[in-house]
Design an enzyme around this catalytic site. Structure first.
Site, PDB file in Angstrom:
ATOM      1  N   HIS A 164       0.845  -1.190   0.000  1.00 52.94           N
ATOM      2  CA  HIS A 164       0.000   0.000   0.000  1.00 52.94           C
ATOM      3  C   HIS A 164       0.884   1.245   0.000  1.00 52.94           C
ATOM      4  O   HIS A 164       1.809   1.359   0.814  1.00 52.94           O
ATOM      5  CB  HIS A 164      -0.932  -0.005   1.214  1.00 52.94           C
ATOM      6  CG  HIS A 164      -2.051  -0.983   1.073  1.00 52.94           C
ATOM      7  ND1 HIS A 164      -1.853  -2.331   1.128  1.00 52.94           N
ATOM      8  CD2 HIS A 164      -3.379  -0.810   0.849  1.00 52.94           C
ATOM      9  CE1 HIS A 164      -3.016  -2.959   0.961  1.00 52.94           C
ATOM     10  NE2 HIS A 164      -3.947  -2.056   0.786  1.00 52.94           N
ATOM     11  N   LYS A 594     -14.017   4.910   5.521  1.00 46.02           N
ATOM     12  CA  LYS A 594     -14.397   5.910   4.510  1.00 46.02           C
ATOM     13  C   LYS A 594     -15.907   5.889   4.282  1.00 46.02           C
ATOM     14  O   LYS A 594     -16.520   6.920   4.020  1.00 46.02           O
ATOM     15  CB  LYS A 594     -13.650   5.644   3.204  1.00 46.02           C
ATOM     16  CG  LYS A 594     -13.889   6.691   2.113  1.00 46.02           C
ATOM     17  CD  LYS A 594     -12.874   6.581   1.002  1.00 46.02           C
ATOM     18  CE  LYS A 594     -13.131   5.357   0.161  1.00 46.02           C
ATOM     19  NZ  LYS A 594     -14.315   5.512  -0.715  1.00 46.02           N
TER      20      LYS A 594
END
EC number: 4.1.1.31
Length: 932
Positions: A164, A594
Site C-alpha cells: 500500500h 471511509k
C-alpha cells in the site's frame, strides 16, 4: 538548526518508580541526540546553502511556533510575507531542511525506544506485550509448558506485508538513515575514546551531508517488482533472523519450566505478503509478475540458507577421531561431492557441503538466481522436508554425542528458519475484486451454456449453478473459445498459482482473497475458478483457502449471515473440512471507515467479530480473522497489542493475521531490535487474548446498546458531512493535496478505482493521506463529538458518568478513545484553516470548514471529559512530548505547502513548484510518522 529553543520537559513531579526514572533519563538522552543531529543538519545547511538560508529557516520556525501556539494573526501575516518573498529555489531548499529534520528526529526517537527496551529488559521490568511477562501470567493462571506447547501446535501469528503506497521515502534515503541510526547506536553501546568520538562525529556529518545531497523524491514510478524488492529488504534487516530467533527464545522459556527433552516448539510465526499478488485495482500485477515475485522471494531465502551453510561449514570443524558421530551422519557425509583432502576426516563439513550442493541444485531447478556455487554437483531436493531431514541428521548427531551447545548455535537458527520460510520465504496471498471474478465467471458460463445470461441471474440461481459446477468433473474453460483479455488474465493468474504449489509447495500461495465480498456467489465463483486449475477438486478437496473480505459497513453487517449460509452449504463445507476445518475471514478497516466514519467502522467491525464467533462455534469450524489495518487510525491503525487484546472473546482463538503497510513496515521492521520487539508484541498479545481471557465476560447489554446509539449518531454526522453536503467533494479536492499525491511515484497502484472525483470511487489510502497532510485527520475522529452531545441530551439520566464508566470498564471503548486522542494531538485546526483558504468559493469554505471546526472542538472537549484528562495525550507523556517536539519543524512545511499549492493551482507550469509540493508531502509524512 538546534533544539535549544524548545520548551523544557522537566518532570512535573519527582519520579518514584525505577521505570519512571529510566524514562526520564532516556528522554534526556533523546533530547541530546536530537540536538546533536539538529546541530549537524544546521551546520550542513549553512555550509551547503549559506548563512542567509540558515537564518531564513530559523525565522520561519520561530514565527510558526507563535502561530501554532495561539493562532497569532500578526504571526500569520508575517509568515505569509516571508513565504511570499521567497524564490521557488529558496522554497525548495527550505522544505528540504525541515523535511530532513523530521527524518533525523525520527531516527533519534527510534534509538530512544531501543534504549528504553534495553533498560526495561536489564531491570526485568515487564511491559505490555513482553513475551516473558505474558508467560509469567500464564504460569500464574495455571497454564503449564505442556499446555502452551499444545497451544502453539495449531497457533498462527502472521504479519502480512503489503505494498500500500504510504511509504514516501526512497530506499536510498532509508539506507542512509539506517547508517545514522547505526552510528547513534554504537555511541550508546560503546565507551568511545576521544579520537573515536571525533571519528564518530565525522561519520555522522558525512552521512547527514550525503543525505542532504541525495534525492528525497523518486524520479520514476515504482513497478510491482520494485515494490517486491523493497519488501524483501526487510527480510535482510529483520525477519530472516528474528522470526526463527523469537520462536527459539519462546521454546527456551518453556524448557526452563518443563522437560528439556520435550519435542520442539511448532513454528507458529509465519510471514505473509501481498506484494506481487494483490491485483485488486492494480492492472500491473499479472501472472508473469506473480511468477517473478515468487522467484525473487525464493532467491532471497535460498541465498540466506546458502550463506548460513557456508559459515556453518567453517564452524563445524569437528574431527571424526576426536568426537563420535552418528551412523546416519557418516552416511550423509559419504554422499557429499566434496573431494577435498583437507576435509576427509571432518564428516560434519562434508555433510554440510553435500547439503549445500543439493540446495544449489534445487535453486537451479526452481529457476532461482543465487550468487554462490557448490563444490560439486548435487541432486535437487524434492521438497523442503528433505532439506529439513538432512539438517536434522546434523542435529541428532551433535545431540547424541554430547554437543548440545553446538547444536543450539547456528544450526538451530538455520533449522528453524527452514521450518518458518521453506523454499518460498513468505506466504503470498492473491487478491482480486469480486466484480472481476463475477465478470470472468459470467463469460465462462455464457460461453459454455449458449443462451444463458449469468449476470441476469439472482443470487439463489447463481448459488445453485455454481455448486453444480463445483461437483462437475468437466472443464468449464474451452480451448476452442476466444475469451476476453480480462478473463484470460484472471485464468493465467490461477494457473500461475497452481504452478507455484507444484514448484514451491502449497505454502507459497495458501490464500485467495475476495475483495468487496457481498454474497455467497462471490466465494463460490472463486471456488469454481480454482477448480479449473486443479487447486479445488470435484471430490471436495481444496489446496487453498478461499477468504472473503468484508469491507463496507453494509457488508460487515451481512458477514455473519453470509458465512452461516456458506458453512451450511454441503459443497462448500467439504472444502473447509479439507483445510482442517479452518475458515479465514478478512475484515477491512479502511473502506468501512471511509464509508461510515471512525466510530461506526470500529463498532461494526467489533459486532461483526462477535457475530462471526457465534456462527463458527455453532458450525464447529475454527475462525481465523485477518485484520486489514492501515498505519493511520483512520485506516484501523494504532498499537497492535491494545488492538488484539481489545478483540471480543473468542475472536483471536490462537490464530491471527494482520496487514503491515507502507511506512509502518519500515518503522517497525527496518531495525532488527525494534522488529524483534514488535514480533514479540504480536505473539504475546495473541497468546494472552487466546489463553488468559479467551471468553472474557461479554460487555453488559447497556454498554452494547449505548455503543449502538453512539455509532448511529456518529454515522449520521459523518455521512451528513461527507456524502450529503452539497459541495463537499469540491471542498475536499480544493483544500487537500489529493491531486498532487498521485504525482509522488510511491506505488504501482492507481489512486482511484474509477476516473471520477466521487468520494465513493476514491481509494481509502489517498483519502486518509490527504486529510493527514492538511493536519485535520478527519477520518480518525469526525462525528464523535456530535454523537456524544446528542446521546447525553437523549439520556440525561445516564449522561457523562455512564460514558466515563464505559471508558473505565470496556477495553474496546478505551482503545477507540485512545486512538482518537493520538490523532487529535497530531491535528491542528490553525494549520487546517490555511488549507481551507485554498477553496475559492468563500461561502462553501465557511459552510464546510466552519462545520469541521465546530466538530473538532466538540470532539476534543467530550473526549477529554470522558477520559478525565486536561489535555490531549496526558496519559502518554512520552508521545505527548514527541508530538510537541515535532510541531516547530512540521508546521512550517504545512505553511509552505499551502503557498506552493496556491501557486501551482494558479496554472504555474514551473516543475520546481510541483517538486516543492512533493517534498512537503514527504516531510509532513515523516513528521506525522503515519500517513495513509
Amino acid at each position: 538548526m538546534s533544539l535549544q529553543t524548545l520548551p523544557s520537559d522537566a518532570a512535573d513531579s519527582r519520579p518514584n518508580r525505577p521505570e519512571d526514572v529510566q524514562a526520564l533519563e532516556a528522554d534526556a538522552r533523546l533530547r541530546d541526540d536530537i540536538r546533536l543531529l539538529g546541530r549537524i543538519l544546521g551546520d550542513t545547511v549553512r555550509d551547503q546553502e549559506g548563512a542567509d538560508l540558515f537564518d531564513l529557516v530559523e525565522r520561519i520556525r520561530q514565527t510558526s511556533i507563535r502561530f501554532h501556539r495561539d493562532e497569532d494573526r500578526l504571526a500569520r501575516r508575517e509568515l505569509e510575507q516571508i513565504l511570499d518573498s521567497m524564490s521557488t529555489s529558496e522554497t525548495v531548499r527550505i522544505v528540504r531542511a525541515f523535511s530532513y529534520f523530521s527524518h533525523l528526529a525520527n531516527i533519534a526517537e527510534d534509538q530512544n525506544n531501543i534504549r528504553q527496551m534495553r533498560a526495561r529488559t536489564a531491570a526485568k521490568i515487564g511491559g505490555s506485550g513482553v513475551l516473558a511477562d505474558t508467560l509469567a501470567h500464564a504460569k500464574a493462571a495455571g497454564i503449564g509448558p505442556d499446555a502452551l506447547r499444545n497451544f502453539f501446535k495449531t497457533a498462527l501469528v502472521s504479519p502480512v506485508l503489503t505494498a500500500h503506497p504510504t511509504e514516501v521515502r526512497r530506499k536510498s534515503t532509508m539506507d542512509r538513515e539506517m547508517e545514522v541510526a547505526s552510528l547513534l547506536d554504537r555511541r550508546e553501546r560503546v565507551a568511545l575514546t576521544e579520537d573515536e568520538a571525533a571519528a564518530s562525529d565525522e561519520q555522522l556529518r558525512r552521512e547527514v551531508l550525503t543525505l542532504w545531497q541525495t534525492n528525497l523524491l523518486r524520479r520514476t514510478k515504482l513497478t510491482v517488482l520494485d515494490e517486491v524488492a523493497n519488501g524483501l529488504s526487510f527480510y535482510d534487516y529483520t525477519f530472516l533472523r528474528e522470526v526463527p530467533r523469537l520462536v527459539n527464545v519462546l521454546e527456551d522459556r518453556l524448557e526452563e519450566d518443563g522437560d528439556q527433552a520435550a519435542s520442539e516448539l511448532a513454528s507458529f510465526l509465519r510471514m505473509g505478503s501481498w506484494i506481487g499478488g494483490d491485483r485488486d485495482g492494480n492492472p500491473f500485477v499479472t501472472a508473469d509478475v506473480m511468477r517473478g515475485t515468487l522467484r525473487l522471494q525464493s532467491s532471497r531465502v535460498m541465498q540466506f540458507y546458502l550463506n548460513e551453510l557456508h559459515v556453518l561449514g567453517s564452524e563445524l570443524s569437528i574431527a571424526a577421531h576426536l568426537a563420535d558421530v552418528s551412523e546416519e551422519l557418516r552416511t550423509l557425509a559419504e554422499r557429499s561431492p566434496d573431494t577435498s583432502p583437507h576435509r576427509s576426516g571432518e564428516p560434519y563439513r562434508l555433510a554440510v557441503s553435500g547439503i549445500y550442493a543439493r540446495l544449489t541444485a534445487t535453486a537451479e531447478a526452481l529457476e532461482v538466481e543465487i550468487t554462490r556455487r557448490p563444490v560439486g554437483k548435487g541432486r535437487p531436493y524434492e521438497s523442503v522436508k528433505e532439506l529439513q531431514a538432512d539438517l536434522d541428521v546434523l542435529h541428532r548427531s551433535l545431540i547424541s554425542n554430547n554437543a548440545r551447545v553446538i547444536a543450539r548455535g547456528r544450526l538451530r537458527l538455520l533449522r528453524r528458519a527452514v521450518d518458518c520460510f521453506g523454499f518460498h520465504l513468505a506466504r503470498l496471498d492473491i487478491r482480486q475484486n469480486s466484480a472481476v471474478h463475477e465478470r470472468t465467471i459470467a463469460e465462462l458460463m455464457d460461453a459454455a451454456n449458449p443462451g444463458m445470461s449469468y449476470l441476469a441471474l439472482g443470487e439463489d440461481a447463481r448459488i445453485s449453478l455454481l455448486t453444480n459446477e463445483l461437483r462437475s468433473t468437466r472443464a468449464l474453460v474451452s480451448p476452442f473459445v476466444k475469451y476476453s483479455d480480462e478473463t484470460m488474465g484472471e485464468l493465467n493468474v490461477f494457473h500461475a498459482a497452481a504452478e507455484a504449489h507444484a514448484k514451491f509447495g502449497s505454502d507459497a500461495i495458501p490464500q485467495c482473497i475476495i475483495s468487496m465480498c457481498k454474497g455467497m456467489s462471490d466465494m463460490l465463483e472463486v471456488a469454481v475458478l480454482l477448480k479449473e486449475v486443479g487447486l479445488v477438486h470435484p471430490s471436495g478437496r481444496s489446496a487453498i483457502n478461499i477468504v472473503p473480505l468484508f469491507e463496507t459497513i453494509e457488508d460487515l453487517q451481512a458477514s455473519s449471515a453470509i458465512m452461516d449460509r456458506m458453512l451450511s452449504l454441503h459443497d462448500y463445507r467439504r472444502l473447509v473440512d479439507s483445510r482442517g476445518s479452518v475458515q479465514e475471514v478478512m475484515l477491512g478497516y479502511s473502506d468501512s471507515n471511509k464509508d461510515g466514519g471512525f466510530v461506526t467502522s470500529g463498532w461494526e467491525l467489533y459486532k461483526a467479530e462477535i457475530n462471526l464467533v457465534d456462527v463458527f462455534e455453532r458450525h464447529h469450524v475454527r475462525l481465523r480473522l485477518f485484520h486489514g489495518r492501515g498505519g493511520s487510525v483512520g485506516r484501523g491503525g494504532g498499537p497492535s497489542y491494545d488492538a488484539i487484546i481489545a478483540q471480543p472473546g473468542g475472536a483471536v482463538n490462537g490464530q491471527i493475521r494482520i496487514t503491515e503497510q507502507g511506512e509502518i513496515i519500515s518503522s517497525k521492521y527496518s531495525n532488527a531490535e525494534v522488529g524483534r520487539n514488535n514480533l514479540e508484541i504480536l505473539a504475546a498479545a495473541t497468546l494472552e487474548a487466546s489463553l488468559l481471557h479467551p471468553r472474557q465476560s461479554a460487555p453488559r447489554r447497556e454498554y452494547l446498546t449505548a455503543m449502538d446509539e453512539l455509532s448511529s449518531l456518529a454515522f449520521r454526522a459523518y455521512r451528513g458531512l461527507v456524502y450529503e453536503t452539497d459541495g463537499f467533494v469540491d471542498y475536499f479536492w480544493a483544500s487537500t493535496v489529493i491531486n498532487e499525491i498521485a504525482t509522488l511515484n510511491i506505488g504501482s497502484r492507481p489512486a482511484s478505482r474509477k476516473k471520477t472525483r466521487a468520494i465513493e470511487d476514491l481509494r481509502a489510502i489517498p483519502w486518509v493521506f490527504s486529510w493527514a497532510q492538511c493536519r485535520l485527520m478527519l477520518p480518525g475522529w469526525y462525528g464523535f463529538g456530535t454523537a456524544v452531545e446528542q446521546w447525553i441530551a437523549e439520556h440525561p439520566d445516564k449522561g457523562m458518568p455512564f460514558l466515563k464508566e464505559l471508558y473505565k470498564e470496556w477495553p474496546f471503548f478505551r482503545m477507540l478513545l485512545s486512538n482518537m486522542d493520538m490523532v487529535l494531538a497530531k491535528s491542528s485546526i490553525a494549520i487546517a484553516s490555511r488549507y481551507a483558504e485554498l477553496v475559492p468559493d468563500e461561502a462553501l469554505r465557511e459552510k464546510i470548514f466552519g462545520r469541521i471546526r465546530r466538530e473538532w472542538h466538540s470532539c476534543i472537549e467530550t473526549l477529554l471529559d470522558i477520559m478525565g484528562q486536561d489535555r490531549l495525550l496526558q496519559g502518554n507523556p512520552l508521545l505527548e512530548r514527541s508530538v510537541r517536539h515535532r510541531f516547530p519543524y512540521l508546521d512550517p512545511l504545512n505553511h509552505v505547502q499551502v503557498e506552493l499549492l496556491r501557486e501551482h493551482r494558479a496554472q504555474n507550469p514551473d516543475e520546481q513548484v510541483l517538486r516543492g509540493i512533493q517534498l512537503t508531502i514527504n516531510g509532513i509524512s515523516a513528521g506525522l510518522r503515519n500517513t495513509g
